[in-house]
Design an enzyme around this catalytic site. Structure first.
Site, PDB file in Angstrom:
ATOM      1  N   GLU A 171       0.836  -1.206   0.000  1.00 55.21           N
ATOM      2  CA  GLU A 171       0.000   0.000   0.000  1.00 55.21           C
ATOM      3  C   GLU A 171       0.873   1.260   0.000  1.00 55.21           C
ATOM      4  OE1 GLU A 171      -2.973  -0.395   3.095  1.00 55.21           O
ATOM      5  OE2 GLU A 171      -4.081  -1.843   1.875  1.00 55.21           O
ATOM      6  N   GLU A 182      -4.917  -7.735  -1.689  1.00 53.60           N
ATOM      7  CA  GLU A 182      -5.399  -7.820  -0.304  1.00 53.60           C
ATOM      8  C   GLU A 182      -6.886  -7.510  -0.318  1.00 53.60           C
ATOM      9  OE1 GLU A 182      -4.646  -4.774   3.329  1.00 53.60           O
ATOM     10  OE2 GLU A 182      -2.838  -5.475   2.311  1.00 53.60           O
TER      11      GLU A 182
END
Length: 189
Positions: free
Chosen positions: A83, A180
């Site tokens: 991320e 994810e």
């Protein structure tokens, strides 16, 4: 929620967790994780997740991958960061510095595991312009997979997710994937 005094740092042998449900302790070694993954029938197993120290260097990445190969591990994909929106990665907060770290990691992967895919991981796919900006900023990076987190509650519709990942795949000639996610087990609150 993890109580910092109960947190055990990973070692070569594995890591110990305390259940948030009943407080029981659980030790997970790489071997135990592989047993669990096999019992679940996993197609892709991700039990060798290593968070490299700051600053993560080319040499460190190369050494880590070489150690895995020497142990007989087949490395199919290496993810550069998690991320990494806004250029945040390994203590860096400026795109040029983050891109430099990513390039060092990619170089090590290509040298040690030439058949492995190199992946990047961003989040907030509901913000199309941001995702396109991230893909543009890493256009000089040698990678194969543009990934994103996707949590339906926060990240919008599957149609939007599909559209933005398809756009990036076509424009930059990359694989795309959800790195994810989670979904509800039931339709009840």
């Amino acid at each position: 929620r993890v109580n910092p005094k109960d947190f055990k740092y990973p070692s070569e042998e594995g890591v110990e967790f305390r259940s948030h449900l009943d407080g029981s302790r659980h030790f997970l070694s790489p071997e135990k994780v592989m047993e669990i993954e096999n019992a679940l029938g996993s197609d892709i197993m991700m039990c060798f997740d290593e968070c490299a120290p700051y600053p993560s260097t080319y040499e460190y990445t190369k050494q880590s991958l070489t150690s895995l190969i020497d142990e007989g591990v087949k490395v199919g994909m290496v993810q550069l960061g998690n991320e990494t929106n806004g250029g945040k990665m390994a203590g860096e907060y400026v795109w040029n510095s983050t891109l430099k770290l990513m390039k060092a990691g990619s170089k090590a992967v290509r040298e040690v595991c030439p058949d492995a895919l190199v992946a990047v991981h961003f989040t907030n796919p509901e913000k199309n312009e941001n995702m396109l900006n991230y893909a543009s900023r890493i256009s000089t990076l040698d990678y194969d997979v543009f990934g994103t987190s996707y949590y339906p509650w926060w990240h919008g519709t599957l149609d939007n997710l599909s559209e933005i990942l398809s756009t990036i795949a076509k424009k930059y000639n990359k694989y795309t994937m959800v790195m994810e996610t989670s979904y509800a087990f039931t339709t009840e609150d």
